[in-house]
Design a protein around this motif. Structure first.
Motif, mmCIF file in Angstrom:
data_model
loop_
_atom_site.group_PDB
_atom_site.id
_atom_site.type_symbol
_atom_site.label_atom_id
_atom_site.label_comp_id
_atom_site.label_asym_id
_atom_site.label_seq_id
_atom_site.Cartn_x
_atom_site.Cartn_y
_atom_site.Cartn_z
ATOM 1 N N ALA A 1 32.275 37.888 45.870
ATOM 2 C CA ALA A 1 32.725 39.000 46.701
ATOM 3 C C ALA A 1 34.243 39.072 46.688
ATOM 4 N N ASP A 2 34.783 40.286 46.616
ATOM 5 C CA ASP A 2 36.222 40.496 46.741
ATOM 6 C C ASP A 2 36.447 41.299 48.023
ATOM 7 N N SER A 3 37.071 40.657 49.011
ATOM 8 C CA SER A 3 37.273 41.280 50.315
ATOM 9 C C SER A 3 38.719 41.719 50.514
ATOM 10 N N GLY A 4 39.374 42.115 49.430
ATOM 11 C CA GLY A 4 40.780 42.474 49.478
ATOM 12 C C GLY A 4 41.106 43.591 50.454
ATOM 13 N N ARG A 5 40.139 44.492 50.712
ATOM 14 C CA ARG A 5 40.410 45.615 51.616
ATOM 15 C C ARG A 5 40.648 45.158 53.048
ATOM 16 N N LEU A 6 40.295 43.916 53.375
ATOM 17 C CA LEU A 6 40.579 43.412 54.718
ATOM 18 C C LEU A 6 42.063 43.522 55.040
ATOM 19 N N TRP A 7 42.918 43.232 54.060
ATOM 20 C CA TRP A 7 44.363 43.206 54.300
ATOM 21 C C TRP A 7 45.131 44.259 53.513
ATOM 22 N N ILE A 8 44.465 44.879 52.552
ATOM 23 C CA ILE A 8 45.122 45.869 51.702
ATOM 24 C C ILE A 8 44.341 47.173 51.827
ATOM 25 N N ASP A 9 44.991 48.247 52.273
ATOM 26 C CA ASP A 9 44.288 49.491 52.587
ATOM 27 C C ASP A 9 43.430 49.990 51.436
ATOM 28 N N ASP A 10 43.951 49.937 50.235
ATOM 29 C CA ASP A 10 43.195 50.415 49.082
ATOM 30 C C ASP A 10 42.663 49.255 48.244
ATOM 31 N N GLY A 11 42.527 48.106 48.876
ATOM 32 C CA GLY A 11 42.064 46.919 48.178
ATOM 33 C C GLY A 11 40.573 46.960 47.868
ATOM 34 N N PRO A 12 40.102 46.042 47.034
ATOM 35 C CA PRO A 12 38.699 46.025 46.635
ATOM 36 C C PRO A 12 37.760 45.646 47.781
ATOM 37 N N HIS A 13 36.559 46.180 47.705
ATOM 38 C CA HIS A 13 35.500 45.850 48.677
ATOM 39 C C HIS A 13 34.169 45.851 47.925
ATOM 40 N N HIS A 14 34.134 45.014 46.895
ATOM 41 C CA HIS A 14 32.971 45.000 46.025
ATOM 42 C C HIS A 14 32.570 43.568 45.660
#
Length: 294
Positions: free
Chosen positions: A187-200
């Motif tokens: 899982a990539d939860s980058g959108r937690l801290w980055i508005d346009d980050g990955p959520h896949h």
């Protein structure tokens, strides 16, 4: 349950049980068959809790635990867990006393190991996002990254060798192998801290110790994907903001378990392995399924 696709995945008439409330953020559940307990983390309160399936009670197992997060069992049934605070992957003795398995790569300390799996050859695979060192003390101790990026690592206890195996993700989080270990889901939860980050969730082909190029397996629209488990039929159970999403090996939806709190992680347990335990925000939940862990 009201979601039609869920009917084949949960026992007829099954309801979501609310087992415990009172944590700040629950994570890292694992079923301990010997004691019939679920061990899980309450990260901001820096403690480990245990739910006793026989009595239905939850108690504090240990306090001041280094902001423990995800955990699993090794091939001998021992608990392997991630410590945000000590920036390490650790082996827990029977009383919970931690012993370091690995805490650095090429003299660089890890960011904050988050989730972990142990392969059939005994190798320890774990994710290393920055949440512990960048959480202002809520989920770890403030610190600085000592290498550029956030990687997935493989540690070989037999040789002591640790190396990054996936380096193309923003914030790798939960991870799980397919039943034959030919595929690693991360899982990539980058959108937690980055508005346009990955959520896949990304899927990587694995051959022995080598990992091929990854691809997006599924996008989670409600929040971000977090902890994951694979069942005996190869379906991926993914924690998300609105519940647990179940995906077939081809990526198509197989079902959904709605949960009234944001889900952080999950595991299968119970005497026959058919109980799904869910750590979600302040709580621990359980529902009876028709499948078991791979």
């Amino acid at each position: 349950m009201t979601h039609e696709a869920t009917s084949s995945l949960v026992v007829a008439g099954a309801v979501l049980e609310h087992l415990y409330h009172g944590a700040a953020w629950t994570e890292g559940p694992v079923w301990l068959a010997e004691s019939h307990r679920i061990r899980f983390s309450d990260i901001p309160n820096d403690r480990i809790l245990e739910f006793d399936a026989a009595s239905g009670s939850t108690s504090v197992f240990r306090r001041s635990v280094g902001y423990a997060n995800g955990r699993t069992l090794d091939r001998s049934g021992r608990v392997v867990e991630c410590s945000h605070g000590r920036r390490a992957v650790e082996l827990a003795d029977r009383d919970g006393t931690p012993r370091t398995i690995v805490d650095r790569w090429e003299n660089h300390r890890f960011n904050s190991p988050n989730d972990v799996v142990v392969a059939s050859d005994g190798a320890v695979w774990f994710t290393d996002p920055p949440y512990g060192i960048h959480s202002s003390g809520r989920e770890g101790y403030p610190g600085e990254p000592e290498y550029e990026g956030c990687f997935v690592f493989r540690h070989d206890p037999a040789t002591g060798t640790t190396r990054p195996v996936i380096t193309d993700m923003t914030h790798p989080n939960g991870l799980a192998f397919s039943p034959d270990e030919s595929v690693l889901y991360v899982a990539d939860s980058g959108r937690l801290w980055i508005d346009d980050g990955p959520h896949h969730v990304r899927r990587y082909r694995v051959s022995g110790t080598e990992v091929g190029e990854g691809e997006v397996f599924a996008v989670v629209e409600h929040g971000v994907p977090d902890g994951m488990r694979v069942d005996e039929h190869g379906r991926l159970w993914v924690a998300a903001a609105d519940g647990v999403h179940v995906l077939r090996p081809d990526g198509t939806p197989a079902g959904f378990v709605p949960v009234p709190e944001v889900v952080g992680n999950l595991c299968f347990g119970g005497p026959d392995g058919h109980d799904l335990y869910i750590t979600a925000s302040t709580s621990l939940y359980r529902i009876r399924t028709t499948t078991r862990s791979a």
